[in-house]
Design an enzyme around this catalytic site. Structure first.
Site, PDB file in Angstrom:
ATOM      1  N   LYS A  83       0.851  -1.191   0.000  1.00  0.00           N
ATOM      2  CA  LYS A  83       0.000   0.000   0.000  1.00  0.00           C
ATOM      3  C   LYS A  83       0.889   1.244   0.000  1.00  0.00           C
ATOM      4  CE  LYS A  83      -4.471   0.562   2.305  1.00  0.00           C
ATOM      5  NZ  LYS A  83      -5.172   0.546   3.611  1.00  0.00           N
TER       6      LYS A  83
HETATM    7  O1  G3P Z   1      -8.510   1.779   4.825  1.00  0.00           O
HETATM    8  C1  G3P Z   1      -8.616   3.093   5.230  1.00  0.00           C
HETATM    9  C2  G3P Z   1      -9.499   3.216   6.402  1.00  0.00           C
HETATM   10  O2  G3P Z   1      -9.037   2.413   7.419  1.00  0.00           O
HETATM   11  C3  G3P Z   1      -9.680   4.626   6.894  1.00  0.00           C
HETATM   12  O3  G3P Z   1     -10.861   4.660   7.561  1.00  0.00           O
HETATM   13  O4  G3P Z   1     -12.584   5.502   9.041  1.00  0.00           O
HETATM   14  O5  G3P Z   1     -10.202   6.230   9.348  1.00  0.00           O
HETATM   15  O6  G3P Z   1     -11.515   7.068   7.452  1.00  0.00           O
HETATM   16  P1  G3P Z   1     -11.312   5.950   8.401  1.00  0.00           P
END
Ligand code: G3P
Length: 233
Positions: A83
């Site tokens: 990634k």
């Molecule tokens: O894969 C990316 C994800 O984990 C981010 O999520 O909820 O932190 O925006 P969030």
């Protein structure tokens, strides 16, 4: 549409795997920070729990650093995908890792153009963050719809992976928008399973079955007889 789990918590994975719905896993430094320990050990364990792609994120900011970390992760297991965050250094690292046949997932995408650039650089997976766009009053699903359309119209090899999923409706809309994959936290996956009418229908069917058993048995039916197996005995 494929479903990945968005987690670095090992215990989350067998649940989704048992349901037969798990196609892969995505991790990132924030998810890893919640579990701690050795990132390599966590990644190896996750890669043993699913045969699908497992995304491991680089934290270096320079190209050479990203390449070093990327090659290291790729050597951990055959289903690792590296990634790499969107940016000029990220695009160069993605292109050079693609030259070495190392699969990449371009993350922190917030526009269709960023996704197009990552696809052209050779990223296997493109990860737009719908939740974070919604957080700032933008419509994250518009980016998914545009990028999925661009990939389809131009026959690009990359897959659109919807990330930063916050609720079940994001998954429905992602599938309708033509995304290839959605990565979801386990709690969202659990919410997707539930519906109040499923719960009430299950209770009603059971009640009706027990009443029918009682009627045919000419009186009260105890618990074991309430099940099909019990009734047949
Ligand atoms: O894969 C990316 C994800 O984990 C981010 O999520 O909820 O932190 O925006 P969030």
């Amino acid at each position: 549409m494929k479903l990945f789990l968005d987690t670095a918590a090992i215990d989350d994975i067998p649940t989704a795997a048992r349901w037969g719905v798990l196609d892969g896993v995505t991790t990132n430094p924030s998810l890893f920070a919640k579990v701690g320990g050795s990132y390599d050990a966590v990644l190896r364990e996750i890669c043993a729990l699913t045969s699908g792609p497992v995304s491991a994120e680089v934290v270096a900011e320079d190209v050479e650093g990203m390449l070093r970390e990327g090659r290291h992760f790729a050597a951990l297991a055959p289903n690792i995908v590296v990634k790499v965050p969107m940016g000029e250094a990220g695009l160069e690292a993605i292109a050079r890792l693609a030259d070495e046949a190392i699969k990449t997932n371009c993350t922190l995408i917030f526009s269709a153009n960023q996704g197009l650039l990552a696809a052209k650089a050779g990223a296997s997976l493109l990860s737009p963050f719908v939740g974070r766009l919604d957080d700032i009053n933008e419509n994250g699903m518009t980016v998914i719809r545009e990028l999925a359309n661009i990939v389809k119209i131009h026959g690009l090899a990359s897959e659109v992976l919807v990330a930063s999923v916050r609720h079940p409706r994001h998954v429905t809309d992602a599938a309708l928008a033509g995304a290839h994959i959605a990565t979801v936290p386990l709690n969202v996956l659990r919410q997707m399973v539930r519906h109040p009418l499923t719960d009430s229908g299950t209770v009603q069917f059971r009640r009706d079955w027990m009443a029918a058993q009682a009627a045919s048995a000419g009186g009260e039916v105890d618990e074991p007889a309430a099940t099909l197996a019990g009734a047949a005995s």
